[in-house]
Design an enzyme around this catalytic site. Structure first.
Site, mmCIF file in Angstrom:
data_model
loop_
_atom_site.group_PDB
_atom_site.id
_atom_site.type_symbol
_atom_site.label_atom_id
_atom_site.label_comp_id
_atom_site.label_asym_id
_atom_site.label_seq_id
_atom_site.Cartn_x
_atom_site.Cartn_y
_atom_site.Cartn_z
ATOM 1 N N ASP A 1 36.769 20.343 21.858
ATOM 2 C CA ASP A 1 37.915 21.079 22.397
ATOM 3 C C ASP A 1 39.224 20.393 22.007
ATOM 4 O O ASP A 1 39.453 19.228 22.330
ATOM 5 C CB ASP A 1 37.790 21.173 23.924
ATOM 6 C CG ASP A 1 38.856 22.056 24.560
ATOM 7 O OD1 ASP A 1 39.737 22.557 23.831
ATOM 8 O OD2 ASP A 1 38.803 22.243 25.786
ATOM 9 N N HIS B 1 36.998 25.731 23.762
ATOM 10 C CA HIS B 1 37.942 25.713 24.875
ATOM 11 C C HIS B 1 37.607 26.783 25.912
ATOM 12 O O HIS B 1 37.994 26.672 27.078
ATOM 13 C CB HIS B 1 39.369 25.914 24.353
ATOM 14 C CG HIS B 1 40.429 25.710 25.396
ATOM 15 N ND1 HIS B 1 40.555 24.534 26.105
ATOM 16 C CD2 HIS B 1 41.404 26.531 25.875
ATOM 17 C CE1 HIS B 1 41.567 24.626 26.952
ATOM 18 N NE2 HIS B 1 42.090 25.836 26.846
ATOM 19 N N SER C 1 42.479 24.456 31.186
ATOM 20 C CA SER C 1 43.540 24.358 30.186
ATOM 21 C C SER C 1 44.851 23.896 30.833
ATOM 22 O O SER C 1 44.872 22.890 31.547
ATOM 23 C CB SER C 1 43.700 25.717 29.484
ATOM 24 O OG SER C 1 44.506 25.591 28.330
#
Length: 627
Positions: free
Chosen positions: A192, A327, A128
């Site tokens: 995602d 994610h 991320s």
């Protein structure tokens, strides 16, 4: 992925460490050695769920890289720019500030240098937000330590999972030009949302994004947490991001397909287009351990948009949920089913099938077609990927066309070098002979100058239009040919400029009169040799002489006004002459330089660093000029 030195085991290890660091917000980074390989060491970074860390300012939070942040040597330009245009890359300011904070307030640099000394392969990794930090950390490493990595044979790796885009197309071009692209591998789950989120401006999603990031923060602690509380915000965020991703992809596709419709550019001027573009290799995770890998940045941008599309509005709730849940699914997706055999490589984009492949098509093409269908790509999406491949192919074709002009350039330079030698025999030098232009040889030299101008202006224009391969400006043979061209021909351009008194209307040659072809090619050499910016200006010598001559002819006190400039010019001339970078006809008794230098104050001349080159008699001349 094996071409990068990235094995399934290393990928799984990187993912595990990235997920672990993402939750360790109290530490600036984690460092771990690989238990199965004594040569690998992992540096991973914590994440952030705060909007101001992602967007420092509207609309997209980008900033140009400061030269001082990535200098590898004092005064030497960073590699993170387009060389000819000298345009710096833009990166996300929030990610850059976080990296600077880590470098300034932790022992990361010390640990990295120790790993280099121990001949470890360094792997930067992150999930991320931390993926963006890992990427910029790798860029920082390459700028500062790449030469040391080459010596040990251990190029670094950057492996990210669900990372947002953090830089513009200039950075991608720079990484390709420096042959650093293979160091970057980014894993992206098909749905995602995070790798796409910076394609939308902050103003369109700030409130929804903060809610999503807040949920992500809780979900990182409690993976079983559902989406019921923010389903509406998640739906809005998905629609907003995909709407802007569509605008970015459409605008990029129109450029790939050479669409000249002015309406598209007009619309683009009213829509905020994100500057962020993919860099390195992207590996799209389709599901069930299936992977699609590609390196073409234009194709990756299209795939980021088209692979996460809805087939119908009825799928909205399902896709929105998957866009958030995926994610956090990298570890489970890559844990057991990852294998080289499950990867499909899209390296022949212009040959991608547009429809169902018949039985006579090669097995590999069937596999590619199945992967494209698994990604849910429409015919339009496949056309966009093919356009990206065609552009890449066209760049290589343009390179061949430009390479074919090398002989014309070399023949032209040989003719001008002969002209230069003949002029020196007349004790004038080719600069002054060309400036006077009274003989037929001078006319022929001007014709050849103009022919070469046409060739080099075309090359520069192709570079400005991104029609040549990213590595063209750093190809050794072209850097050397360009330097030879600049040193022989630019003095003729300067002579022509002052002969026609263009300086009276336009100003000094160096301010407004110098063509791009010389600015670009000078930067090529400075970059190739890692020289300080502006230090390879020997071809501009005559322009400075002309300006100093004009200034010192204005009367008393004029010399004192430009004394420092004169001293600097003399110092440079001594260095250039000693290095063979400037011809010795500069010192001939009939040259503009000698005639001007003879008028300078006696005290200055007696202390000049040029005394070992110039002897005083009735006139000044260089003894070697009469050999």
């Amino acid at each position: 992925m094996d071409s990068h030195g990235l094995t399934p085991g290393l990928t799984q290890r990187a993912c595990s460490i990235a997920m672990k660091a993402h939750k360790s917000t109290e530490k600036p980074y984690l460092v771990e050695s690989c238990p199965t390989s004594s040569s690998d060491i992992f540096f991973s970074f914590p994440g952030s769920w705060s909007v101001p860390d992602w967007f420092t300012r509207p609309p997209f939070g980008e900033i140009k890289i400061d030269r001082s942040q990535f200098l590898s040597h004092k005064g030497v330009a960073t590699s993170l720019r387009s060389i000819g245009r000298d345009e710096l890359a833009r990166v996300n300011e929030g990610f850059l500030k976080r990296l600077e904070l880590i470098l300034n307030n932790s022992s990361l640099q010390t640990e990295v240098e120790k790993a280099i000394a121990d001949k470890k392969r360094i792997v930067f990794t992150g999930h991320s937000f931390a993926g963006g930090i890992a990427m910029l950390a790798t860029v920082w490493y390459l700028e500062h330590y790449f030469k040391k990595s080459e010596e040990t044979g251990m190029s670094p790796l950057c492996v990210t999972f669900g990372s947002p885009l953090v830089a513009d197309f200039i950075l991608n071009q720079a990484l390709s030009r420096e042959k650093w692209s293979n160091c970057f591998i980014h894993f992206v789950m098909r749905y995602d949302i995070v790798p796409r989120v910076l394609l939308a401006p902050l103003s369109s999603m700030e409130r929804d994004l903060q809610q999503i990031l807040h949920l992500f923060n809780q979900k990182a602690i409690n993976p079983s947490l559902g989406l019921e509380s923010i389903r509406e915000e998640a739906s809005r965020l998905y629609k907003t991001v995909m709407r802007h991703a569509s605008a970015v992809a459409s605008h990029a596709a129109s450029q790939l397909m050479k669409n000249t419709n002015p309406i598209l550019e007009t619309v683009a001027s009213f829509i905020e287009i994100s500057p962020y573009r993919p860099c390195g290799t992207f590996v799209f995770c389709i599901g069930d351990g299936k992977l699609v890998e590609l390196r073409n940045a234009d194709a990756i941008l299209q795939l980021l948009f088209y692979s996460s599309q809805l087939c119908s509005e009825n799928e909205l709730d399902e896709v929105v949920e998957r866009s958030l849940n995926s994610h956090f699914s990298y570890a489970s997706e890559l844990e057991e089913r990852l294998s080289i055999g499950n990867a499909v490589y899209l390296d022949n984009l212009q040959g991608l099938p547009l429809s169902t492949v018949d039985e006579n098509i090669a097995i590999n093409m069937k596999k590619i077609n199945m992967a494209l269908n698994d990604l849910g790509l429409s015919t339009r999406a496949k056309l966009c990927l093919r356009a990206a491949g065609e552009q890449e192919k066209q760049k290589l074709s343009n390179q061949q066309r430009v390479d074919a002009k090398k002989k014309d350039i070399e023949d032209g330079l040989a003719m001008l070098e002969e002209y230069k030698t003949k002029s020196a025999v007349c004790n004038v030098g080719y600069y002054d002979a060309f400036k006077i232009s009274k003989d037929e040889d001078d006319f022929k030299a001007n014709v050849k100058r103009l022919e070469l101008t046409g060739i080099w202006d075309e090359i520069v224009e192709m570079l400005n239009k991104n029609e040549l391969p990213e590595g063209f400006e750093s190809q050794r043979e072209w850097v050397e040919l360009a330097t030879r061209y600049r040193r022989i021909v630019e003095p003729l351009d300067v002579a022509n400029y002052y002969r026609h008194a263009k300086n009276e209307d336009t100003g000094p040659y160096m301010d407004k009169g110098r063509p791009k072809r010389y600015r670009y090619t000078q930067r090529w050499r400075e970059h190739a040799l890692r020289m300080p910016i502006g230090s390879s200006s020997e071809s501009c010598f005559w322009a400075e002489v002309e300006e100093l001559q004009l200034h010192t002819s204005t009367g008393l006190g004029a010399f004192d006004d430009v004394r420092e400039r004169i001293l600097n010019l003399e110092k440079q001339l001594e260095e250039w002459s000693r290095g063979g970078h400037i011809s010795k006809d500069v010192f001939l008794e009939g040259s503009t330089f000698t005639k001007w230098w003879i008028t300078l104050p006696h005290q200055h001349k007696s202390l000049s660093c040029l005394n070992h080159l110039i002897k005083h008699s009735t006139t000044y001349y260089l003894t070697t000029a009469r050999n």
